[in-house]
Each structure stands twice: as C-alpha cells, then as structure tokens.
Scaffold this active site. Structure first.
Site, mmCIF file in Angstrom:
data_model
loop_
_atom_site.group_PDB
_atom_site.id
_atom_site.type_symbol
_atom_site.label_atom_id
_atom_site.label_comp_id
_atom_site.label_asym_id
_atom_site.label_seq_id
_atom_site.Cartn_x
_atom_site.Cartn_y
_atom_site.Cartn_z
ATOM 1 N N ASP A 1 -0.341 -7.144 4.425
ATOM 2 C CA ASP A 1 -1.113 -8.390 4.544
ATOM 3 C C ASP A 1 -0.249 -9.594 4.917
ATOM 4 O OD1 ASP A 1 -3.397 -7.014 3.959
ATOM 5 O OD2 ASP A 1 -3.485 -7.607 1.854
ATOM 6 N N THR B 1 0.808 -1.229 0.000
ATOM 7 C CA THR B 1 0.000 0.000 0.000
ATOM 8 C C THR B 1 0.833 1.268 0.000
ATOM 9 O OG1 THR B 1 -1.843 -1.083 1.084
ATOM 10 C CG2 THR B 1 -1.698 1.280 1.374
ATOM 11 N N SER C 1 1.369 -7.713 -1.345
ATOM 12 C CA SER C 1 2.052 -8.770 -0.584
ATOM 13 C C SER C 1 1.284 -10.090 -0.582
ATOM 14 C CB SER C 1 2.363 -8.321 0.841
ATOM 15 O OG SER C 1 1.203 -8.272 1.624
#
Ligand code: ASP
Length: 338
Positions: free
Chosen positions: A91, A13, A59
């Site tokens: 994640d 992100t 991820s």
C-alpha cells in the site's frame, strides 16, 4: 564468491496470516515460511540473512519513524552485504521506496523493495517469485539505487506508484521506463538504469515528522473549507491539480490562501492528477497564478516522490528558498529536468 544479501522484513501481505480482524503479520512466522521455499536454498541463489523488524506492520502504519528504522537497518549493515531486499506492504511501498532513495545519500548498492498481493501462506502467492527475483537482482548489482521489483518488472523506486489494488502486476512507473523485465531471463534496460555516482561514503538522513499535506483538486472544490488547513503550520503542500497544473480560479478563494501559506513559509508543490506527463505552470491561465503565488512545479514527479522529497528536504534543515529550488531539481532520478 556468493553474494550476500540482507532481507529486511518490515511486514506487509507477504508474511501475513489470516486473523479474525483480517490479514495481519505475526512475529517469527515469516522465517518459517521462508524455510519452506526450496528455491531460496538453491546454489544459484545468493547467501541471505533475514532481519525482522519489530513491530511488523501493515504498511498503512509506515511513515517517517519507520523509514528511519529501515534506513538505519541498511546503514548499519551496509559494509557486510552486497545488497538489500526490503519486504514491505504494497500500500505505501512507493512512498517508502521514494523516501529511502532520498535518505540514503551516496548509495552505491542495490536496495530492492518488494512484497506480494497474496500472502506466502496462500495458494498462488506471488511472494515467492517476487522475493526470488528481488534477491537475484540485488545480487547482480547492476542497479545500484533504491528500486522496486514487482510482478515481473523492476522500477526505479521514486518513479513507482501502486496502480492496482488486486492485480499481481500492481506497480507501474508511468513517467520512466522499466529498469528490467524478469521473463525467462532477467533483462536489464541498461540505457535507462542511470545509477548515481556517489561523492562519498553512505550517509543516512533521519526523516522528521514534518507537517505536510496533499490536497487533491476536484470540480466544485470549496477552497474556503480548506482555509483552516492551509495555514503556516503546514510546512509543505502537494497540490494534485488537473492536467498540467490547472485548478478552478473562478471563485478566487484558493490563491490568496496559497499566497498566505507561502508567505508564512509553506512550500507548495504542484503535481498532476494525470499519471503520465508533467506539470507546466503557465501553459493555461488557470495555472499561471500558482506560479505568482510562489508555488513550485513538481514536473513529472509522482505524488509519492513529491511527498517523500518534502520530508527529506525539510529534515535536512534547509531554508525555504533552498527547498523550493531543490524541489524542481533532479536529486535521485525522481524527475525529468526541463
Ligand atoms: N495492507 C497491506 C500492506 O500494505 C497490503 C499489501 O501488503 O499488499 O501492508
């Protein structure tokens, strides 16, 4: 002299942009975002260099092959930098931090995983603070192990778990104290840092794509349905059991399966669905047959650490008994020995 830190950007992100399919990383974009953070140019910051991996990934797509690339990136630059900051999607960050903690044998420099819940391109991004603090922590060199900084706390990498899908304090370390708090100052909890003592130069173990599985036990589980999965082809299984290692034993079908898998060479590791506390096989009658079936206790390891440890031990080419033995031993501070 200013310390030199290598930033390894894997995706996640922090550097993503909105696309028609949702947030996704764009090559080259993250370097531009960094140029717009004045703090990173402050003379109180270490010197840093960015290495952008290719392809950049969400991820969810990171596994053994990418762990190897991250490990190699660090290994090849180990002597040129004082520490490393790995920017990674949240994640699976706890899995990757756990994996790297095992793969980087004799590590004696900081490797700090971080990322963000809100991309840098958005208002209120937590990426700026997470990155700034991680760089400072890596430069201080107090914690010389794989760790994870997020939302004001520094955690041991292989003790961390993602515990919030949308909170800015997204990670916790339920079975091990926080290594440092970043408030007005960065305060290290020196008595629990426990840096390992390297016995030689850094070594990188290349992780293999080992066929392993995680099975979460739930009320009413029909073990027969899992028989096609629990075969000798599965080399390791992490069982997420109730409480201290318990599972339903009233239909009698799981244990023969586990016994069979074990006889065929699978390593069955028992972890708990509870975030806090440890597995104690044999405390209840509903867990002692697991021990007899050849399972090992994951003690207070997270599932992430147990999975990463299985990958690591199998990748070293060890035999079944040796892997079984090491699963219950403390290698990198990932478990509390009994
Ligand atoms: N899906 C993203 C990832 O793990 C989530 C994040 O980075 O926070 O790459």
């Amino acid at each position: 002299m200013r310390k030199k830190i290598c930033i390894v950007y894997t995706g996640g992100t922090i550097g993503m942009m909105p696309t028609q399919q949702g947030y996704a990383p764009q090559p080259g974009y993250f370097a531009q975002s960094l140029a717009q953070i004045p703090d990173l140019k402050s003379e109180d910051m270490p010197d840093w260099e960015l290495v952008e991996l290719c392809p950049l990934l969400d991820s969810s797509n990171i596994a053994a092959a990418q762990w190897h690339i991250i490990g190699r990136t660090i290994f090849e630059r180990y002597h040129d930098f004082d520490g490393f900051v790995v920017l990674h999607g949240t994640d699976t960050m706890a899995y990757s931090a756990s994996a790297l903690s095992f793969m980087l044998e004799n590590l004696n420099k900081p490797v700090v995983f971080t990322g963000s819940q809100i991309p840098l391109c958005r208002l209120r991004s937590d990426g700026r603070d997470n990155l700034t603090n991680s760089l400072l922590i890596a430069a201080q060199g107090v914690v010389r192990q794989v760790c994870l900084y997020f939302g004001g706390v520094l955690l041991r990498g292989n003790r961390s778990t993602k515990s919030s899908a949308d909170g800015l304090q997204a990670f916790s370390s339920p079975n091990y104290p926080v290594l440092a708090h970043a408030g007005v100052d960065i305060r290290f909890n020196h008595s629990v840092i426990g840096n390992p003592s390297p016995s030689g130069p850094l070594q990188l173990v290349e992780p293999q794509d080992v066929p392993i599985g995680v099975l979460k036990i739930f009320p009413g589980i029909q073990f027969d349905l899992f028989a096609p999965i629990l075969t000798q082809n599965l080399r390791g299984i992490v069982l997420e059991t109730f409480g201290t290692g318990n599972l339903p034993d009233d239909n009698g079908s799981l244990l023969p399966l586990i016994q069979k898998a074990f006889t065929h060479g699978s390593i069955i590791t028992v972890c708990s669905q509870c975030h806090q506390g440890a597995v104690h096989l044999g405390t209840y009658a509903t867990s002692s047959p697991l021990k007899q079936a050849g399972a090992v206790s994951g003690l207070d390891m997270t599932t992430e650490a147990a999975v990463a440890k299985l990958y690591y031990l199998f990748s070293k080419g060890l035999d079944k008994q040796t892997i079984k033995y090491w699963m219950e031993q403390d290698l990198r501070g990932e478990l509390t020995p009994v």
